[in-house]
Design an enzyme around this catalytic site. Structure first.
Site, PDB file in Angstrom:
ATOM      1  N   ASP A  16       0.840  -1.210   0.000  1.00  0.00           N
ATOM      2  CA  ASP A  16       0.000   0.000   0.000  1.00  0.00           C
ATOM      3  C   ASP A  16       0.875   1.260   0.000  1.00  0.00           C
ATOM      4  O   ASP A  16       0.586   2.239  -0.683  1.00  0.00           O
ATOM      5  CB  ASP A  16      -0.880   0.042   1.240  1.00  0.00           C
ATOM      6  CG  ASP A  16      -1.761  -1.178   1.390  1.00  0.00           C
ATOM      7  OD1 ASP A  16      -1.242  -2.230   1.823  1.00  0.00           O
ATOM      8  OD2 ASP A  16      -2.953  -1.098   1.043  1.00  0.00           O
ATOM      9  N   THR A 124      -6.942  -0.680  -2.098  1.00  0.00           N
ATOM     10  CA  THR A 124      -5.874  -1.687  -1.988  1.00  0.00           C
ATOM     11  C   THR A 124      -5.928  -2.397  -0.637  1.00  0.00           C
ATOM     12  O   THR A 124      -4.943  -2.996  -0.200  1.00  0.00           O
ATOM     13  CB  THR A 124      -4.486  -1.034  -2.175  1.00  0.00           C
ATOM     14  OG1 THR A 124      -4.279  -0.063  -1.127  1.00  0.00           O
ATOM     15  CG2 THR A 124      -4.380  -0.364  -3.531  1.00  0.00           C
ATOM     16  N   PHE A 165      -6.693 -12.166   0.625  1.00  0.00           N
ATOM     17  CA  PHE A 165      -6.831 -11.489   1.917  1.00  0.00           C
ATOM     18  C   PHE A 165      -7.840 -10.340   1.915  1.00  0.00           C
ATOM     19  O   PHE A 165      -8.712 -10.266   2.784  1.00  0.00           O
ATOM     20  CB  PHE A 165      -5.454 -10.971   2.360  1.00  0.00           C
ATOM     21  CG  PHE A 165      -5.473 -10.235   3.670  1.00  0.00           C
ATOM     22  CD1 PHE A 165      -5.491  -8.852   3.693  1.00  0.00           C
ATOM     23  CD2 PHE A 165      -5.499 -10.925   4.876  1.00  0.00           C
ATOM     24  CE1 PHE A 165      -5.516  -8.162   4.898  1.00  0.00           C
ATOM     25  CE2 PHE A 165      -5.521 -10.244   6.089  1.00  0.00           C
ATOM     26  CZ  PHE A 165      -5.538  -8.853   6.101  1.00  0.00           C
ATOM     27  N   ASN A 166      -7.732  -9.392   0.982  1.00  0.00           N
ATOM     28  CA  ASN A 166      -8.605  -8.208   1.015  1.00  0.00           C
ATOM     29  C   ASN A 166     -10.079  -8.580   0.901  1.00  0.00           C
ATOM     30  O   ASN A 166     -10.926  -8.005   1.581  1.00  0.00           O
ATOM     31  CB  ASN A 166      -8.235  -7.237  -0.114  1.00  0.00           C
ATOM     32  CG  ASN A 166      -6.936  -6.502   0.153  1.00  0.00           C
ATOM     33  OD1 ASN A 166      -6.520  -6.383   1.301  1.00  0.00           O
ATOM     34  ND2 ASN A 166      -6.292  -6.033  -0.907  1.00  0.00           N
ATOM     35  N   HIS A 239       1.787  -6.187  -4.653  1.00  0.00           N
ATOM     36  CA  HIS A 239       0.404  -6.226  -5.144  1.00  0.00           C
ATOM     37  C   HIS A 239      -0.176  -4.840  -5.479  1.00  0.00           C
ATOM     38  O   HIS A 239      -0.602  -4.578  -6.582  1.00  0.00           O
ATOM     39  CB  HIS A 239      -0.516  -6.844  -4.078  1.00  0.00           C
ATOM     40  CG  HIS A 239      -0.102  -8.178  -3.580  1.00  0.00           C
ATOM     41  ND1 HIS A 239      -0.344  -9.353  -4.262  1.00  0.00           N
ATOM     42  CD2 HIS A 239       0.530  -8.539  -2.428  1.00  0.00           C
ATOM     43  CE1 HIS A 239       0.111 -10.371  -3.560  1.00  0.00           C
ATOM     44  NE2 HIS A 239       0.643  -9.920  -2.451  1.00  0.00           N
ATOM     45  N   ASP A 240      -0.221  -3.968  -4.499  1.00  0.00           N
ATOM     46  CA  ASP A 240      -1.103  -2.799  -4.563  1.00  0.00           C
ATOM     47  C   ASP A 240      -0.806  -1.764  -5.646  1.00  0.00           C
ATOM     48  O   ASP A 240      -1.750  -1.225  -6.246  1.00  0.00           O
ATOM     49  CB  ASP A 240      -1.158  -2.121  -3.182  1.00  0.00           C
ATOM     50  CG  ASP A 240      -1.835  -3.023  -2.161  1.00  0.00           C
ATOM     51  OD1 ASP A 240      -1.584  -2.864  -0.959  1.00  0.00           O
ATOM     52  OD2 ASP A 240      -2.629  -3.912  -2.562  1.00  0.00           O
TER      53      ASP A 240
HETATM   54  O1  RIB Z   1      -3.550 -10.141  -0.762  1.00  0.00           O
HETATM   55  C1  RIB Z   1      -2.729  -9.020  -0.875  1.00  0.00           C
HETATM   56  C2  RIB Z   1      -3.416  -7.800  -0.353  1.00  0.00           C
HETATM   57  O2  RIB Z   1      -3.668  -7.943   1.044  1.00  0.00           O
HETATM   58  C3  RIB Z   1      -2.559  -6.533  -0.474  1.00  0.00           C
HETATM   59  O3  RIB Z   1      -3.389  -5.419  -0.635  1.00  0.00           O
HETATM   60  C4  RIB Z   1      -1.862  -6.456   0.849  1.00  0.00           C
HETATM   61  O4  RIB Z   1      -1.486  -5.123   1.191  1.00  0.00           O
HETATM   62  C5  RIB Z   1      -2.945  -6.941   1.773  1.00  0.00           C
HETATM   63  O5  RIB Z   1      -3.800  -5.845   2.041  1.00  0.00           O
HETATM   64 CA    CA Z   2      -3.206  -3.573   0.948  1.00  0.00          CA
END
Ligand code: RIB
Ligand code: CA
Length: 312
Positions: A16, A124, A165-166, A239-240
């Site tokens: 992030d 994100t 996860f998010n 990722h973000d």
């Molecule tokens: O799965 C990856 C995501 O989950 C990313 O946004 C990381 O920062 C966590 O929030």
């Molecule tokens: Ca994130």
């Protein structure tokens, strides 16, 4: 150059933090504000981290604290990946400005309402704030140009075997967003696992030699260590920032416009993004899903932003 007005909703979090820097320093983005949501850490920690990254990278935009729990009330920090502070790995400067007096969802509404053009929301972290915004301010939906979110997966998950996860953190919120009928872009694990922090990336950071690049190196070294320990991935996926990169240059990813639903009830699959990659289910396509990344193009954008921020 026409800039895309963006509000970034995030849970800093190492990746992030990099998305914040890319959004603040790429000339194609007009970063209007930053809102925080609990995810990688509890809300106090991710909010403190957002303020500290603003201080570190001289990012001067309004920051407001958003939801501390998912819509159904759960909270679980990803300390195994991001550490106890949710942004371990390097000392960060103290904040240089105060949080906004209004909450994160209210700041999203204020920025969307006040901007003369339609605004793009980039998420994100868990989608709690975005869902609450859509529910609390339906009259502002027409001022939202696009929602881009890092989350989900067309294949397997990373928090459970099938959930990323998010999305896993707040599936109900993700369901609200996916049913919003707004233009949606999903940057899931399929594409973000191609944004790997390689030795070459570290070498390019080392060459910059700025205080910021040294701090970023410390943060990403920690991130690489935990990703190796947890996922046996010594080159961690950043990722973000991919969710910002797709707004800068659409050619950075190859996408498919398909039907995506959220599994809300599966015993083992709750929080899964059910991505109908080949449109076989007959479901109405509702999301542009990024699947392939032009990694060199992505890293050039990302590292150019770090270089600019380092001398700002
Ligand atoms: O799965 C990856 C995501 O989950 C990313 O946004 C990381 O920062 C966590 O929030
Ligand atoms: Ca994130």
């Amino acid at each position: 150059m026409k800039k895309t007005p963006v509000v970034l909703d995030c849970d800093p979090g190492h990746d992030d933090a990099m998305a914040m820097i890319l959004a603040a320093y790429n000339p194609h983005i007009e970063l209007l504000g930053i809102t925080t949501v609990s995810g990688n850490g509890i809300i106090d920690k991710v909010t403190e981290n957002a303020l500290r990254i603003c201080a570190l990278a001289n990012i001067r935009v309004p920051v407001a604290q958003g939801a501390g729990t998912a819509i159904l009330g759960s909270v679980e920090a990803a300390t195994d990946i991001h550490g106890e502070t949710a942004l371990d790995g390097a000392p960060l400067p103290a904040p240089i400005f105060e949080l906004e007096k209004i909450g994160g969802v209210e700041l999203i509404a204020k920025l969307v309402k006040e901007h003369p053009e339609k605004v793009t929301l980039v998420a994100t972290g868990p989608l709690t704030n975005i869902a609450l915004f859509l529910k609390m301010y339906p009259e502002l939906k027409s001022k939202v140009a696009h929602i881009v979110f890092m989350g989900g997966s067309a294949s397997r998950g990373n928090r459970t075997p099938y959930a990323e996860f998010n999305i896993w953190m707040d599936p109900e919120a993700a369901d609200v967003v996916l049913k919003s009928e707004l233009p949606l872009t999903m940057c899931g694990l399929d594409v973000t696992h191609q944004a790997l922090v390689t030795k070459e990336v570290f070498a390019r950071l080392e060459k910059m030699g700025t205080e910021l690049s040294k701090t970023v190196t410390g943060l990403l070294t920690f991130f690489a260590k935990t990703y190796d320990e947890v996922f046996e991935m010594p080159e961690p996926p950043l990722h973000d920032p991919v969710a910002i990169a797709v707004l800068i240059d659409a050619s950075v990813t190859k996408n498919r416009f398909v039907n995506v639903e959220i599994e809300l009830n599966g015993t083992y699959t709750r929080g899964a993004t059910v991505v109908d990659t080949y449109n076989r289910s007959g479901g109405k396509p509702n999301v542009t899903v990024a699947l392939d990344l032009d990694a060199p193009k992505f890293w050039n954008m990302m590292l150019e932003a770090v270089e600019k921020a380092g001398v700002s």
